[in-house]
Write a protein that holds these residues in place. Structure first.
Motif, mmCIF file in Angstrom:
data_model
loop_
_atom_site.group_PDB
_atom_site.id
_atom_site.type_symbol
_atom_site.label_atom_id
_atom_site.label_comp_id
_atom_site.label_asym_id
_atom_site.label_seq_id
_atom_site.Cartn_x
_atom_site.Cartn_y
_atom_site.Cartn_z
ATOM 1 N N LEU A 109 0.827 -1.212 0.000
ATOM 2 C CA LEU A 109 0.000 0.000 0.000
ATOM 3 C C LEU A 109 0.860 1.259 0.000
ATOM 4 O O LEU A 109 0.487 2.283 -0.596
ATOM 5 N N LEU A 110 2.016 1.172 0.617
ATOM 6 C CA LEU A 110 2.896 2.321 0.694
ATOM 7 C C LEU A 110 3.310 2.835 -0.682
ATOM 8 O O LEU A 110 3.565 4.022 -0.867
ATOM 9 N N CYS B 107 -0.518 4.451 11.844
ATOM 10 C CA CYS B 107 -1.697 5.128 11.301
ATOM 11 C C CYS B 107 -2.023 4.597 9.911
ATOM 12 O O CYS B 107 -3.180 4.316 9.596
ATOM 13 N N LEU B 108 -0.995 4.434 9.060
ATOM 14 C CA LEU B 108 -1.221 3.924 7.710
ATOM 15 C C LEU B 108 -1.788 2.511 7.743
ATOM 16 O O LEU B 108 -2.699 2.173 6.983
ATOM 17 N N GLN C 6 -5.365 9.000 16.398
ATOM 18 C CA GLN C 6 -4.647 8.980 17.667
ATOM 19 C C GLN C 6 -3.248 8.380 17.500
ATOM 20 O O GLN C 6 -2.269 8.873 18.075
ATOM 21 N N LEU C 7 -3.137 7.332 16.703
ATOM 22 C CA LEU C 7 -1.834 6.726 16.442
ATOM 23 C C LEU C 7 -0.908 7.727 15.746
ATOM 24 O O LEU C 7 0.292 7.794 16.039
ATOM 25 N N GLN C 8 -1.466 8.517 14.819
ATOM 26 C CA GLN C 8 -0.685 9.540 14.134
ATOM 27 C C GLN C 8 -0.197 10.596 15.127
ATOM 28 O O GLN C 8 0.987 10.966 15.132
ATOM 29 N N SER D 37 6.392 -5.197 5.019
ATOM 30 C CA SER D 37 5.546 -6.085 5.820
ATOM 31 C C SER D 37 5.534 -5.698 7.285
ATOM 32 O O SER D 37 4.624 -6.058 8.019
ATOM 33 N N SER D 38 6.525 -4.946 7.720
ATOM 34 C CA SER D 38 6.549 -4.508 9.112
ATOM 35 C C SER D 38 5.651 -3.304 9.344
ATOM 36 O O SER D 38 5.388 -2.935 10.475
ATOM 37 N N ILE D 39 5.218 -2.705 8.232
ATOM 38 C CA ILE D 39 4.365 -1.522 8.352
ATOM 39 C C ILE D 39 2.920 -1.852 8.042
ATOM 40 O O ILE D 39 2.003 -1.478 8.761
ATOM 41 N N ILE D 40 2.704 -2.562 6.928
ATOM 42 C CA ILE D 40 1.342 -2.809 6.470
ATOM 43 C C ILE D 40 0.808 -4.096 7.069
ATOM 44 O O ILE D 40 1.456 -5.111 6.946
#
Length: 817
Positions: free
Chosen positions: A743-744, A759-760, A793-795, A814-817
């Protein structure tokens, strides 16, 4: 009001008498207006109020008999107290002032009692009709009521209560309560001034002293979304609008803490119906120095409304109609009395006022010493004049479990007080809109305009009957005529729902647009051109949408737009000001949205890029607007055309849903949750399940909103035929990228470095869930709201720690999405 089911606990218990002495008011005046005697007996509520007649009172001027007269009700409803409502004092043409010396300076409750019904004049056989009574009330330099109608106020009260299923007298009494700070003169003057060709009246006046620091203080106030911060000092007057005992029955004045406050039940203000459990708590309420025993009676803290620790989460919401254009003080009373909660962290919830977060993590144990300890929190909010004039608007209070504390899935409230703050030494608002269509006619002669002679009644009845018959026949002919012309256009004058918007003449609309000059055009849609115009002598800027003869839309969409928007008022919905159907035209007039459509700020534009947090705020606002539409029970509404061009942005970047031409009311049959209709909507946003079944549901709006979320994130058209096959449809492409963890790679390049990883991830989850092929698997809009708020809130949490988080495309996705 719309309704939906909210699970809650009504908790009650009985405790011992407080160990400290209750507050004793130094000033207590109970004046029974229109009475010549001093009553030593109690009222029907068995309170200790002892009412003194004003006929020979030291508080009245010497000319009382020439400037006023006393009267008694023609018929006193059995459910209304004898004192002070069995007598009234009427004032003729000139101002009349009661003068009350008080024992010391400081804050005082001033309560004015009105019983608007027919009254009998002592010296005649005539009746006094309070429907035609309009007057003003002032005190010590403050305007309390202006051109006030107790009859209209009572009618509004009756309508509000009856819609909630609460039985009240046929003609309810009205009590207006004010807080006035009496300064060193130690005099409280109350002046009644009849409006022109009218009479003023009053049944009873109360004055009760109040502890110095109970309401008049600046410490502990939290301000909701405002730069100007009003103070509450001895130059401020307050009007109590609501005082609610949450979750249980009314608390009468005799059970208050010697200030004779009445605490109403909250049932008719809760947004939805609810059922739940009850719990008994046998320990006493433990008052403290910060929350002394006069703050609120024990019965307030012994009851509460709670969501309960349920998996199906709804906002616990109250809707409170108030006058626009004023600041309001909301005092929320809390006390933990639920046995399973014993320590800090057991329950944490969020508090929202008018869709703005005021508490991210409300934890009553963090605020107090433990169970049974009361605490209150004060918030000040401003209610805007959204219609360009003083009107009644809905003030929303809502609570929801903190999504970051899934194990503490509860929220509760014990009591609520709402006060209006004076603006320019005034708390006077407009009269509520009457529920009838004609306003009573006032005679030019104030001494006769209110009087109806009983001996003439038969003639009056005959004349009125003939007039009503003529009106009915005219109305019948009008309906027949309009039905014949219905294929051409729709007149909202036939629809009661249009009462909140104005029918405009074509001449007015042409004047506002310089004869539909193309230089005034600010947009064009499926309905036709949209013009920017000026109305009300150029004081009001509006958006005017005119149906194009080549448009695929027409009469049905025009009618639906009027029907829907004239019934709805919400901060996230565009306001319909009026309509025009003269000369075969179909024209709609709205509030002007200074920043145009959401799409204008995303792509194919020269406008500066919109920040990620602003985009996220806009998405949350739209979600709240859809949740409002969907949460109406039998009157729930499906928007039917959610897309970025139907999301408008006002001067403060507040998002508002628009274009209700394709909207549908849900069926009253709860087993039938869809509307069967031919497929309509916009390519790229339309729910595929709706296309297959031709059954429009709330989840169809959820799907369209999911497309908008990806549109906001990626800043590209929802259908782009110039891209590779798998990328043409944004909804499918976004879901695929989220599924693959890429997605990034497709986010708007202008957002590079702005979005925090957590947040993403959460935002992508929400968008993908909204786009599930099966509608039953998509989340409800309420869940979408709090998940997006969690993403925000996470942002914000990430920015507090590291500043805006830069995401490196080379890091492991994969560590983000």
């Amino acid at each position: 009001m719309f309704a939906y089911t909210i699970p809650f606990f009504c908790v009650l218990f009985f405790s011992t008498t407080p160990t400290t002495q209750p507050y004793k008011a130094t000033d207590r005046v109970f004046l029974n207006c229109g009475s010549s005697t001093t009553s030593g007996s109690s009222s029907k509520s068995n309170s200790d109020q002892r009412w003194e007649g004003d006929e020979h009172s030291k508080f009245v001027p010497s000319n009382i008999h020439t400037t006023s007269f006393s009267s008694v009700p023609d018929d006193l409803d059995s459910s209304v107290d004898d004192l002070p409502y069995s007598t009234a004092r009427f004032f003729r043409t000139s101002p009349f002032t009661y003068t009350f010396p008080v024992s010391s300076q400081g804050p005082k409750f001033l309560r004015l009692h009105f019983y608007p019904t027919n009254y009998i004049h002592h010296n005649t056989y005539n009746d006094l009709n309070t429907e035609q009574s309009f007057f003003s009330v002032s005190t010590n330099g403050y305007s309390l009521l202006t051109n006030f109608s107790a009859f209209f106020a009572a009618a509004f009260l009756a309508k509000t209560h009856s819609s909630a299923g609460i039985n009240i007298p046929h003609v309810p009494r009205v009590v207006k309560e004010f807080l006035i700070y009496v300064k060193d003169t130690q005099i409280l003057n109350v002046t009644f001034t009849p409006s022109r060709n009218s009479l003023a009246f009053i049944n009873g006046i109360e004055i009760v002293s109040v502890p110095e620091n109970l309401y008049f203080k600046d410490k502990g106030l939290k301000y909701v979304g405002m730069n100007n911060r009003p103070v509450i000092d001895n130059n401020t007057a307050l009007e109590n609008i609501y005082r609610l005992n949450i979750g249980r029955e009314q608390i009468s004045v005799k059970d208050d803490t010697s200030m004779y406050r009445s605490w109403d039940q909250d049932n008719n203000y809760v947004y939805g119906a609810a059922n739940g459990l009850t719990t008994t708590y046998h320990s006493p309420i433990m008052y403290t120095k910060e929350t002394p025993n006069y703050t609120a009676p024990e019965l307030v803290y012994q009851t509460q409304r709670s969501m309960g620790n349920q998996s199906d989460k709804h906002n616990l919401t109250w809707i409170l109609p108030v006058d626009s254009g004023f600041y309001y003080l909301l005092r929320l009373h809390f006390c933990n009395i639920i046995p399973q909660y014993t320590k800090e962290g057991d329950v944490s919830f969020r508090i929202f006022i008018n869709n703005q977060t005021v508490e991210q993590e409300a934890d009553v144990f963090h605020w107090t010493q433990g169970s049974g300890y009361p605490v209150y929190k004060d918030y000040i909010v401003f209610v805007n004049d959204t219609e360009g004039r003083r009107s009644i608007q809905d003030l929303w209070l809502a609570m929801h479990p903190n999504p970051s504390h899934e194990e503490s899935g509860d929220a509760y409230l014990n009591g609520l007080e709402v006060f209006k703050l004076s603006m320019n030494n005034s708390v006077a608002g407009p009269n509520p809109e009457p529920s009838f269509t004609t306003t009573p006619t006032v005679s030019p002669n104030p001494d006769f305009g209110f009087w109806t002679n009983k001996q003439k009644t038969p003639y009056v009845v005959i004349i009125v009957g003939i007039a009503e018959a003529l009106v009915f026949l005219s109305f019948l002919a009008f309906i027949v005529f309009k039905r014949r012309r219905q294929a051409k256009h729709y007149s909202a004058a036939d629809d009661r729902s249009s009462a909140r918007c104005r029918r405009l003449s074509l001449k007015e609309v042409k004047a506002a647009t310089d004869e539909f000059n193309d230089s005034f055009v600010i947009g064009k849609g499926g309905f036709g051109k949209v013009y920017k115009g000026c109305m009300n002598k150029a004081t009001t800027i509006v958006a005017i949408k005119r149906l194009d003869s080549s448009s695929r839309q027409g009469f049905q969409e025009f009618r639906t737009e009027i029907e829907m928007l004239s019934k709805l008022r919400h901060v996230q919905l565009v306001s319909l000001i009026g309509y025009c159907d003269d000369g075969g035209e179909m024209i709609l007039v709205y509030d002007y949205m200074a920043h145009g459509t959401l799409r204008e700020h995303l792509y194919n534009t020269s406008k500066p890029p919109m920040s990620w947090k602003k985009r996220l705020d806009i998405c949350i606002g739209v979600a709240k607007g859809l949740h409002y539409l969907h949460s109406g029970g039998k009157r729930a509404i499906i928007h039917g055309d959610v897309k970025s061009t139907n999301i408008l942005l006002d001067e403060n970047w507040v998002a508002k849903l628009s274009d209700f031409g394709l909207s549908k009311l849900c069926s009253e049959d709860q087993s039938k949750k869809h509307v069967s209709t031919g497929v309509k909507g916009s390519v790229g946003y339309t729910d595929p399940e709706y296309c297959w079944t031709q059954q429009l549901t709330k989840k169809s709006d959820v799907f369209s909103f999911g497309v908008v979320l990806f549109e906001v994130l990626c800043a590209r058209p929802v259908i782009d035929a110039g891209l590779r096959d798998e990328q043409v449809n944004l909804a499918e492409w976004g879901k695929a990228c989220h599924r693959k963890g890429t997605l990034l790679e497709i986010i708007d390049p202008k957002l590079s470095g702005e979005i925090a990883p957590g947040c993403l991830r959460k935002f992508g989850d929400v968008a993908s869930k909204c786009l599930h092929e099966e509608g039953s698997e998509r989340p409800a809009m309420e869940e979408v709201v709090w998940r997006l708020e969690f993403a925000l809130q996470l942002q914000e949490d990430a920015e507090k720690v590291d500043g805006p988080k830069t995401i490196d495309k080379n890091q492991e996705l994969s560590s983000i999405i």
